[in-house]
Structure formats: C-alpha cells, structure tokens
Design an enzyme around this catalytic site. Structure first.
Site, mmCIF file in Angstrom:
data_model
loop_
_atom_site.group_PDB
_atom_site.id
_atom_site.type_symbol
_atom_site.label_atom_id
_atom_site.label_comp_id
_atom_site.label_asym_id
_atom_site.label_seq_id
_atom_site.Cartn_x
_atom_site.Cartn_y
_atom_site.Cartn_z
ATOM 1 N N LYS A 192 19.649 33.727 -79.160
ATOM 2 C CA LYS A 192 19.543 32.289 -79.364
ATOM 3 C C LYS A 192 19.178 31.648 -78.032
ATOM 4 O O LYS A 192 19.448 32.222 -76.976
ATOM 5 C CB LYS A 192 20.851 31.728 -79.921
ATOM 6 C CG LYS A 192 22.116 32.306 -79.329
ATOM 7 C CD LYS A 192 23.353 31.945 -80.142
ATOM 8 C CE LYS A 192 24.552 32.758 -79.685
ATOM 9 N NZ LYS A 192 25.722 32.642 -80.511
ATOM 10 N N ARG A 201 39.193 33.589 -84.027
ATOM 11 C CA ARG A 201 39.889 32.335 -84.340
ATOM 12 C C ARG A 201 40.216 32.230 -85.824
ATOM 13 O O ARG A 201 41.037 31.434 -86.229
ATOM 14 C CB ARG A 201 39.017 31.138 -83.935
ATOM 15 C CG ARG A 201 38.883 30.957 -82.452
ATOM 16 C CD ARG A 201 37.709 30.092 -82.098
ATOM 17 N NE ARG A 201 36.460 30.756 -82.475
ATOM 18 C CZ ARG A 201 35.262 30.475 -81.981
ATOM 19 N NH1 ARG A 201 35.134 29.502 -81.102
ATOM 20 N NH2 ARG A 201 34.187 31.130 -82.365
ATOM 21 N N HIS A 255 38.020 30.839 -74.366
ATOM 22 C CA HIS A 255 37.631 32.071 -73.667
ATOM 23 C C HIS A 255 38.690 32.458 -72.625
ATOM 24 O O HIS A 255 39.067 33.624 -72.501
ATOM 25 C CB HIS A 255 36.291 31.893 -72.947
ATOM 26 C CG HIS A 255 35.097 31.740 -73.856
ATOM 27 N ND1 HIS A 255 34.170 30.732 -73.723
ATOM 28 C CD2 HIS A 255 34.685 32.481 -74.915
ATOM 29 C CE1 HIS A 255 33.235 30.866 -74.648
ATOM 30 N NE2 HIS A 255 33.521 31.918 -75.385
ATOM 31 N N SER A 309 32.019 27.070 -78.213
ATOM 32 C CA SER A 309 30.994 26.564 -77.293
ATOM 33 C C SER A 309 29.990 25.674 -78.023
ATOM 34 O O SER A 309 29.537 24.654 -77.479
ATOM 35 C CB SER A 309 30.252 27.726 -76.631
ATOM 36 O OG SER A 309 31.122 28.479 -75.823
HETATM 37 O O1 PNS Z 1 29.290 34.495 -77.882
HETATM 38 P P1 PNS Z 1 28.378 35.158 -78.872
HETATM 39 O O2 PNS Z 1 27.015 34.505 -78.832
HETATM 40 O O3 PNS Z 1 28.949 35.218 -80.250
HETATM 41 O O4 PNS Z 1 28.204 36.688 -78.389
HETATM 42 C C1 PNS Z 1 27.277 37.550 -79.011
HETATM 43 C C2 PNS Z 1 27.037 38.757 -78.078
HETATM 44 C C3 PNS Z 1 26.548 38.289 -76.723
HETATM 45 C C4 PNS Z 1 28.341 39.500 -77.893
HETATM 46 C C5 PNS Z 1 26.002 39.705 -78.751
HETATM 47 O O5 PNS Z 1 24.859 38.956 -79.070
HETATM 48 C C6 PNS Z 1 25.602 40.851 -77.810
HETATM 49 O O6 PNS Z 1 26.362 41.784 -77.657
HETATM 50 N N1 PNS Z 1 24.397 40.741 -77.178
HETATM 51 C C7 PNS Z 1 23.908 41.738 -76.230
HETATM 52 C C8 PNS Z 1 22.760 42.571 -76.852
HETATM 53 C C9 PNS Z 1 23.331 43.609 -77.813
HETATM 54 O O7 PNS Z 1 23.999 44.534 -77.416
HETATM 55 N N2 PNS Z 1 23.040 43.413 -79.122
HETATM 56 C C10 PNS Z 1 23.577 44.265 -80.168
HETATM 57 C C11 PNS Z 1 24.997 43.835 -80.518
HETATM 58 S S1 PNS Z 1 25.593 44.611 -81.939
#
Ligand code: PNS
Length: 164
Positions: free
Chosen positions: A41, A90, A17, A127
């Site tokens: 999650k 990645r 990150h 993570s």
């Molecule tokens: O690190 P991650 O878990 O892959 O990140 C996923 C994340 C946090 C970017 C995605 O779940 C998100 O944007 N969540 C916020 C709620 C939202 O906007 N959901 C629609 C996304 S298309």
C-alpha cells in the site's frame, strides 16, 4: 536468546504498537520492530520518517531496535536470527487478516507467529484511523507516542501542523 520480529507498516507508530512491543519483551530477549518498506500500500509517511518516529518512540526501551524490511519478511527474520514473528491482535478482524500471513510465513520458512492480545483500552487505535483523524484536523496526541503527532500533521497538511 530469543529474538522476536514485530513487523508492520508503522504508518505511523501508535500507542497500540508500543503496548505490543512492551508485552513481547516479556518473552523475548530482543524485539526487532521491522518496518516494511513496501507493504503493498502507498504509505503516508516515507520509510525514513517511519523509522525515525519509531526509533524516537522506542529508544527508552532496552532490547528493542527498529529496522527497515526491504523485501520478504521471512528473509529479514532469517538474517536477524529471529525465532518468532509477533503480531498484535485487537479483535476478530485482525485475526482474520493475520492468519493467512502467519500461514504463508510458516509455509515459506517454518517460522511461527505469536499473537499478542493488546490492552483493550487501546483496541480502537489503528494507524489508518490515526491518519484519518489527522487528515480531518482531529487531535491524535493521545493515540501516538510523544513526538509523533507533528510529523503526521505535517504529512497530511493539517492546520494543526502550524500550531505545533
Ligand atoms: O501493519 P501492516 O500493514 O498490517 O503489516 C503488514 C506487513 C508489513 C507485516 C506485511 O505486509 C509484510 O510482512 N510485508 C513484507 C513483505 C512480505 O513478506 N510479504 C509476505 C507476507 S505473508
């Protein structure tokens, strides 16, 4: 002024990150590390801890701040006046996972997502793997920024928690 939002769960923040934040700062005046409170999650670390660890890991960098995202990412981006979402890639699996989110976010507000290719030397760091190594009492010190490991060891109940 270009504001980029770098969203994620950051459960916990990793050296991967950090690499993406540094790269994003080369084209954005400000990078907002946006930690989703509910990314669909159950996180290992509560949002307060994820924020605290990320702030501790990034406070030496200019033009970087860390915020919580309580709801939709695109609403957060709108409120932050962000031009762009940044995500680290990645490999192909990341691309496959990120593509629908980038398209959905663009569908919702028109915001574009920029994919940043991170340092290949860090491409094995995720993570989820950091949590797994810690859960099984492995050494995560080289995988996360300084100061992060003790909180993860404590959260998973690792025997390493008592050695810190
Ligand atoms: O690190 P991650 O878990 O892959 O990140 C996923 C994340 C946090 C970017 C995605 O779940 C998100 O944007 N969540 C916020 C709620 C939202 O906007 N959901 C629609 C996304 S298309």
């Amino acid at each position: 002024m270009t504001i980029a939002v770098f969203p994620g769960s950051f459960d916990p923040i990793t050296r991967g990150h950090l690499d993406v934040v540094r790269r994003a700062r080369r084209f954005a005046d400000e990078v907002v590390v946006a930690i989703a409170e509910n990314a669909g999650k159950t996180p290992l670390l509560p949002i307060e801890t994820r924020l605290e660890l990320a702030r501790g890991a990034l406070d030496h960098l200019d033009g970087v701040r860390v915020e919580a995202v309580p709801g939709l990412l695109v609403e957060f981006c709108r409120a932050a006046d962000a031009e762009v979402i940044v995500k680290g890639v990645r490999g192909g699996a990341d691309y496959d996972a990120e593509m629908p989110m980038a398209l959905m976010n663009r569908h919702l507000t028109g915001i574009e997502t920029v994919f940043v290719i991170g340092d290949p030397a860090l491409a094995h760091i995720a993570s989820s793997l950091v949590r797994d190594v810690a859960r099984n009492n492995g050494d995560i010190e080289d995988l996360v920024p300084q100061g992060v490991a003790p909180a993860v060891y404590r959260a998973v109940g690792s025997v390493r928690a008592t050695k810190e």
